[in-house]
Design a protein around this motif. Structure first.
Motif, PDB file in Angstrom:
ATOM      1  N   TYR A  59       0.798  -1.228   0.000  1.00  5.58           N
ATOM      2  CA  TYR A  59       0.000   0.000   0.000  1.00  5.58           C
ATOM      3  C   TYR A  59       0.830   1.278   0.000  1.00  5.58           C
ATOM      4  O   TYR A  59       0.682   2.111  -0.868  1.00  5.58           O
ATOM      5  N   ALA A  60       1.681   1.465   1.006  1.00  3.45           N
ATOM      6  CA  ALA A  60       2.426   2.717   1.131  1.00  3.45           C
ATOM      7  C   ALA A  60       3.878   2.415   1.465  1.00  3.45           C
ATOM      8  O   ALA A  60       4.198   1.397   2.072  1.00  3.45           O
ATOM      9  N   PHE A  61       4.752   3.317   1.066  1.00  6.67           N
ATOM     10  CA  PHE A  61       6.178   3.141   1.328  1.00  6.67           C
ATOM     11  C   PHE A  61       6.464   3.132   2.826  1.00  6.67           C
ATOM     12  O   PHE A  61       5.801   3.805   3.606  1.00  6.67           O
ATOM     13  N   TYR A  62       7.465   2.344   3.223  1.00  7.04           N
ATOM     14  CA  TYR A  62       7.919   2.367   4.608  1.00  7.04           C
ATOM     15  C   TYR A  62       8.494   3.745   4.904  1.00  7.04           C
ATOM     16  O   TYR A  62       9.464   4.180   4.286  1.00  7.04           O
ATOM     17  N   GLN A  63       7.922   4.451   5.853  1.00  4.39           N
ATOM     18  CA  GLN A  63       8.438   5.751   6.249  1.00  4.39           C
ATOM     19  C   GLN A  63       8.071   6.018   7.688  1.00  4.39           C
ATOM     20  O   GLN A  63       7.119   5.439   8.215  1.00  4.39           O
ATOM     21  N   GLY A  64       8.779   6.890   8.306  1.00  6.80           N
ATOM     22  CA  GLY A  64       8.484   7.227   9.689  1.00  6.80           C
ATOM     23  C   GLY A  64       7.285   8.148   9.798  1.00  6.80           C
ATOM     24  O   GLY A  64       6.792   8.698   8.815  1.00  6.80           O
ATOM     25  N   ASN A  67       2.314   6.683  -7.354  1.00  9.54           N
ATOM     26  CA  ASN A  67       3.574   6.778  -6.612  1.00  9.54           C
ATOM     27  C   ASN A  67       3.596   5.842  -5.415  1.00  9.54           C
ATOM     28  O   ASN A  67       4.166   6.141  -4.376  1.00  9.54           O
ATOM     29  N   GLY A  68       2.970   4.668  -5.570  1.00  8.26           N
ATOM     30  CA  GLY A  68       2.977   3.677  -4.500  1.00  8.26           C
ATOM     31  C   GLY A  68       4.051   2.629  -4.712  1.00  8.26           C
ATOM     32  O   GLY A  68       4.688   2.573  -5.770  1.00  8.26           O
ATOM     33  N   PRO A  69       4.282   1.761  -3.717  1.00 12.30           N
ATOM     34  CA  PRO A  69       5.293   0.713  -3.845  1.00 12.30           C
ATOM     35  C   PRO A  69       4.788  -0.422  -4.737  1.00 12.30           C
ATOM     36  O   PRO A  69       3.585  -0.674  -4.806  1.00 12.30           O
ATOM     37  N   PRO A  70       5.676  -1.125  -5.432  1.00 13.24           N
ATOM     38  CA  PRO A  70       5.250  -2.197  -6.336  1.00 13.24           C
ATOM     39  C   PRO A  70       4.758  -3.442  -5.593  1.00 13.24           C
ATOM     40  O   PRO A  70       5.235  -3.778  -4.516  1.00 13.24           O
ATOM     41  N   ASN A  71       3.783  -4.123  -6.208  1.00 15.15           N
ATOM     42  CA  ASN A  71       3.297  -5.416  -5.739  1.00 15.15           C
ATOM     43  C   ASN A  71       4.163  -6.535  -6.308  1.00 15.15           C
ATOM     44  O   ASN A  71       5.030  -6.296  -7.155  1.00 15.15           O
ATOM     45  N   PHE A  72       3.859  -7.777  -5.875  1.00 12.02           N
ATOM     46  CA  PHE A  72       4.693  -8.898  -6.291  1.00 12.02           C
ATOM     47  C   PHE A  72       3.850 -10.120  -6.677  1.00 12.02           C
ATOM     48  O   PHE A  72       2.888 -10.448  -5.993  1.00 12.02           O
ATOM     49  N   LEU A  73       4.248 -10.772  -7.768  1.00  8.78           N
ATOM     50  CA  LEU A  73       3.741 -12.106  -8.111  1.00  8.78           C
ATOM     51  C   LEU A  73       4.837 -13.108  -7.793  1.00  8.78           C
ATOM     52  O   LEU A  73       5.950 -13.010  -8.316  1.00  8.78           O
TER      53      LEU A  73
END
Length: 630
Positions: free
Chosen positions: A415-420, A435-441
């Motif tokens: 869903y969202a980038f790891y950030q503080g 501008n979200g993080p990529p999903n994975f297959l």
């Protein structure tokens, strides 16, 4: 209201509740419930024997800005109609309180009517039965548009229309549309009239029936009085759905099924608000409560068992079905008491050994546990070989044998980038985020290892969105499972399986992008025509619908962009499968309104041969009860 402001408020809500939190003693016995490669414990050293584990509680304190924000009045910006909407909402709130006290009370409504009030009949001019059986009857009602009732006659009809109820348990009135007509006297601070549309929902009980629900819309015109208050000048009922059950359809048996376990009363019944207060803020319990429940027969005894995913700092719980309507907590012996924030869990035979293994989808990444039999699970270390390190929070997953090699594969949503805290990266653009993080297959190698094939499978296409969940289906009936990915802040993906190990996103040409605040997906054949249709859960808000349809909302934006923003507030979508593309059947089916629809599912609850829809919705409450949604 500017969408960026809306988004800021959404993030402020998150940040405000993430800042504080209390603390409590975490028993050392819980430390052994986490996976050996748990990132939660990687940041801490295990306490020495006898040393204890002490945390210093720090409860959330109000910021100086908090008190000021509560005093900000609606209508302080260019959307002056929000000020009037708040005034009318206060009137409607009095109606609700009056009905909850007694269905026969009319004083609150009478006080709102203008002396020259005229209203159309509230009794249906036409009532059509759309379903009738011994348990449930549903009618669709239509009303006359002719205003023939004066003030006193209308109040008598209002009372008569509600006379079937002995007690009302829900009386909800929401303003979904408001238009102001300026007074001819330009010096006047108030509009000459307000045209509003109100969605109402009234639920109650009475003689001869268990529950009756009435849901519909009214058009209402308000004019200002000499005292500056708005009075109701005219009232017309537009439509109404009336559902009556003769007896309870569902009965809550949770205490009977789980009550013998101490974990039920000590942990599950407490709720997220409680645990955010007593657990240390470092646990990271978020305010959204994005934690799922899974059902699986883990021991092949023919009875489904229950796995409850939990927020960070609380162990997930596995309950074994005893077969007599009760469950026993076998969490500690099973090895599945993960302490990290868990979005969901997939139970399936990933190892082809005849037992259901499980992939536990933590926010920080997935874990694979192999079913060893006897209710025990063994972690498979380094089961997921990502080509590139995951960059965001894991939120959902779905399994299917996409290449038909006999092994179940998995798709993960992030869903969202790891950030503080305070470093949230806002969706850009808000209505069509990319501008979200990529999903994975991940392809199952058959040896307990899953390999990242996202790039080679062509699933990097449109893979930078804010994904919540996904669902597999052979939607085009070619024998190969395709995948629908639900994204927040914009478009969804429909990946067609090309049958050669690759996929193509065909959502645009298939009319399946369904732009909006996507939360969940259900594949179902709602009309029994053999094709798998799509039900996509988004978000519906009365305020969003009310504001986004006004002329001044993004007045300088192109019409298509305005339409996209409006779709964000319009609720869920039912897309009818017609082979290679989908038709929007939402309005015709009446299935759009679902409030904040976190998840949805389809099943034939009444055994009539047609799939029904169940929608889980709501919002964890904040300091203001206005944050609560049902």
């Amino acid at each position: 209201m500017d969408p960026q402001t809306v988004d800021l408020r959404r993030r402020e809500f998150l940040l405000r509740f993430c800042q504080g939190a209390g603390a409590s003693l975490i028993p050392t016995s819980l430390w052994g419930l986490a996976s050996p490669n748990s990132k939660f414990f990687a940041s801490r050293s295990e306490p020495a024997v006898g040393s204890g584990f002490h945390l210093q509680p720090h409860y959330r304190t109000e910021r100086p800005l908090d008190a000021t924000l509560l005093k900000v009045q609606a209508g302080s910006d260019e959307f002056i109609t929000e000020k009037y909407a708040a005034q009318i909402a206060a009137v409607l709130g009095k109606w609700s309180a009056s009905l909850l006290r007694s269905p026969g009370e009319t004083k609150a409504v009478a006080n709102a009517l203008a002396p020259d009030f005229s209203g159309a009949a509230l009794q249906p001019a036409e009532s059509r039965v759309v379903r009738s059986d011994p348990t449930l009857q549903i009618r669709q009602n239509k009303f006359t548009a002719q205003a023939t009732l004066n003030r006193d006659d209308f109040l008598r009809e209002w009372k008569s229309r509600l006379s079937f109820f002995s007690k009302i348990v829900t009386a909800e009135f929401q303003i979904t549309k408001i238009e102001a007509t300026k007074a001819e006297d330009s010096a006047s601070r108030l509009p000459e009239r307000l045209q509003t549309r109100v969605r109402y929902e009234i639920v109650g009980t009475g003689a001869g029936f268990y529950r009756e629900q009435r849901v519909g819309n009214w058009d209402m015109v308000w004019t200002p009085s000499a005292a500056g208050e708005f009075r109701l000048r005219s009232w017309q009922a537009l439509d109404d759905t009336q559902a009556r059950s003769s007896s309870p359809v569902y009965v809550d048996i949770t205490p009977a099924a789980l009550g013998s376990n101490s974990s039920y009363s000590v942990q599950l019944q407490r709720g997220t608000d409680y645990w955010r207060t007593v657990l240390d803020g470092a646990s990271g319990i978020d305010i959204y409560g994005h934690n799922g429940v899974s059902v699986a027969d883990i021991d092949n005894d023919g009875f489904d068992d229950l796995y409850v995913c939990q927020p960070a700092g609380l162990p997930n719980r596995l309950y074994r079905n005893r077969g007599d309507g009760t469950f026993e907590d076998i969490t500690e012996s099973s090895g599945l008491g993960i302490l990290e924030n868990t979005a969901c869990a997939l139970f399936a035979d990933f190892s082809n050994r005849g037992r259901q293994d499980v992939i536990v989808v933590r926010a920080s990444g997935p874990l694979l546990f192999l079913n060893e039999g006897g209710g025990k699970f063994r972690p498979k270390n380094e089961a997921f070989q990502f080509a590139n390190p995951p960059q965001g929070t894991f939120t959902g997953a779905a399994a299917a044998d996409y290449d038909r090699d006999g092994w179940l594969d998995v798709y993960f949503c992030l869903y969202a980038f790891y950030q503080g805290t305070g470093q949230y990266k806002y969706p850009s653009p808000y209505h069509d985020a990319e501008n979200g993080p990529p999903n994975f297959l991940m392809r199952n190698q058959g040896d307990g290892i899953f390999r990242d094939v996202t790039a080679t499978a062509g699933m990097n296409q449109n893979n930078t969105r804010y994904s919540f969940c996904c669902g597999w289906s052979d939607f085009n009936r070619d024998g190969w499972p395709g995948l629908y990915v639900v994204n927040d802040f914009g478009r969804k993906n429909l990946y067609r399986n090309n049958g050669d190990g690759t996929f193509t996103d065909v959502a645009p040409e298939a009319a399946a992008e369904d732009i909006g605040a996507g939360m969940s997906v259900s594949w179902l054949d709602y009309d029994n025509d053999g094709g798998q249709d799509l039900y996509v859960a988004n978000m519906w808000t009365a305020a969003g619908e009310r504001i986004s349809t006004q002329e001044i909302f993004k007045k300088d934006a192109p019409a298509d962009i305005r339409a996209v923003y409006q779709k964000h507030a319009m609720g869920n979508s039912l897309l009818h499968n017609r082979g290679t593309a989908f038709d929007d059947a939402t309005k015709a089916s009446g299935s759009g309104m679902g409030r904040w629809s976190w998840s949805s599912d389809a099943f034939d609850f009444d055994h009539d041969g047609f799939a029904d829809l169940y929608i889980a919705n709501g919002m964890i409450s904040g300091p203001s009860l206005k944050d609560i949604s049902r």
